[in-house]
Design an enzyme around this catalytic site. Structure first.
Site, PDB file in Angstrom:
ATOM      1  N   SER A  57       0.750  -1.169   0.074  1.00 10.84           N
ATOM      2  CA  SER A  57       0.148   0.086   0.058  1.00 10.84           C
ATOM      3  C   SER A  57       0.902   1.062   0.072  1.00 10.84           C
ATOM      4  O   SER A  57       1.916   1.218   0.898  1.00 10.84           O
ATOM      5  CB  SER A  57      -0.932   0.073   1.286  1.00 10.84           C
ATOM      6  N   GLU A  64      -1.605  18.449  -6.751  1.00  8.45           N
ATOM      7  CA  GLU A  64      -2.902  18.550  -7.246  1.00  8.45           C
ATOM      8  C   GLU A  64      -3.771  17.259  -6.414  1.00  8.45           C
ATOM      9  O   GLU A  64      -5.093  17.421  -6.556  1.00  8.45           O
ATOM     10  CB  GLU A  64      -2.963  17.847  -8.772  1.00  8.45           C
ATOM     11  N   SER A  65      -3.347  16.628  -5.469  1.00  4.30           N
ATOM     12  CA  SER A  65      -4.214  16.004  -4.489  1.00  4.30           C
ATOM     13  C   SER A  65      -3.165  14.696  -4.051  1.00  4.30           C
ATOM     14  O   SER A  65      -2.243  14.683  -3.305  1.00  4.30           O
ATOM     15  CB  SER A  65      -5.578  15.892  -4.706  1.00  4.30           C
ATOM     16  N   HIS A  70      -3.300  -0.070  -3.663  1.00  5.90           N
ATOM     17  CA  HIS A  70      -2.966  -1.030  -2.705  1.00  5.90           C
ATOM     18  C   HIS A  70      -2.764  -2.456  -3.766  1.00  5.90           C
ATOM     19  O   HIS A  70      -3.820  -2.480  -4.624  1.00  5.90           O
ATOM     20  CB  HIS A  70      -4.083  -1.169  -1.841  1.00  5.90           C
ATOM     21  N   CYS A  85      -6.906  17.845  -8.349  1.00  2.78           N
ATOM     22  CA  CYS A  85      -7.671  19.266  -8.712  1.00  2.78           C
ATOM     23  C   CYS A  85      -6.980  19.912 -10.036  1.00  2.78           C
ATOM     24  O   CYS A  85      -6.049  19.485 -10.433  1.00  2.78           O
ATOM     25  CB  CYS A  85      -7.567  19.914  -7.576  1.00  2.78           C
TER      26      CYS A  85
END
Length: 122
Positions: A57, A64-65, A70, A85
């Site tokens: 993971s 941008e975020s 996983h 974004c």
């Protein structure tokens, strides 16, 4: 569908992947960071963890975020979550990871994230 879109959330599932690649934490991190680059995203930092006996993971924080993964090597499966974004090209990440994970099949869905213009925002 929200009236005020804050970003795009792309959920990507990779099937029939190379189990060795999905078990290799440094390789998964390297591929996820390269996938961000392939989409024109700006990498800030990343954190990855390998589970015992298998599975990786991790998250790549981008300006941008985020880009998260996983893996289930025992099933040849990886789930990737890309939230952006602004203007981003998720297709770059999808194409890169399809090759990197040696995926036999890909399924994706993109959702607008945000809120209704009346009563839900500031």
């Amino acid at each position: 569908m929200p009236d005020v879109v804050m970003g795009k959330h792309t959920l990507i599932e990779f099937h029939g992947c190379d189990r060795g690649v999905l078990s290799d934490t440094p390789a998964v991190e390297r591929h996820m960071r390269a996938a961000a680059d392939a989409s024109g995203l700006t990498v800030v930092e990343s954190v990855f963890h390998r589970f015992k006996p298998w599975g990786v993971s991790g998250v790549v924080i981008i300006s941008e975020s985020h880009l998260a993964v996983h893996t289930w090597p025992e099933h040849g499966y990886a789930a990737v979550d890309l939230f952006t974004c602004g203007d981003a090209r998720p297709d770059g990440a999808v194409g890169y990871l399809t090759k990197a994970f040696r995926s036999a099949g890909v399924r994706l869905a993109t959702h607008d994230r945000g809120f209704p213009s009346k009563g839900g925002g500031p």
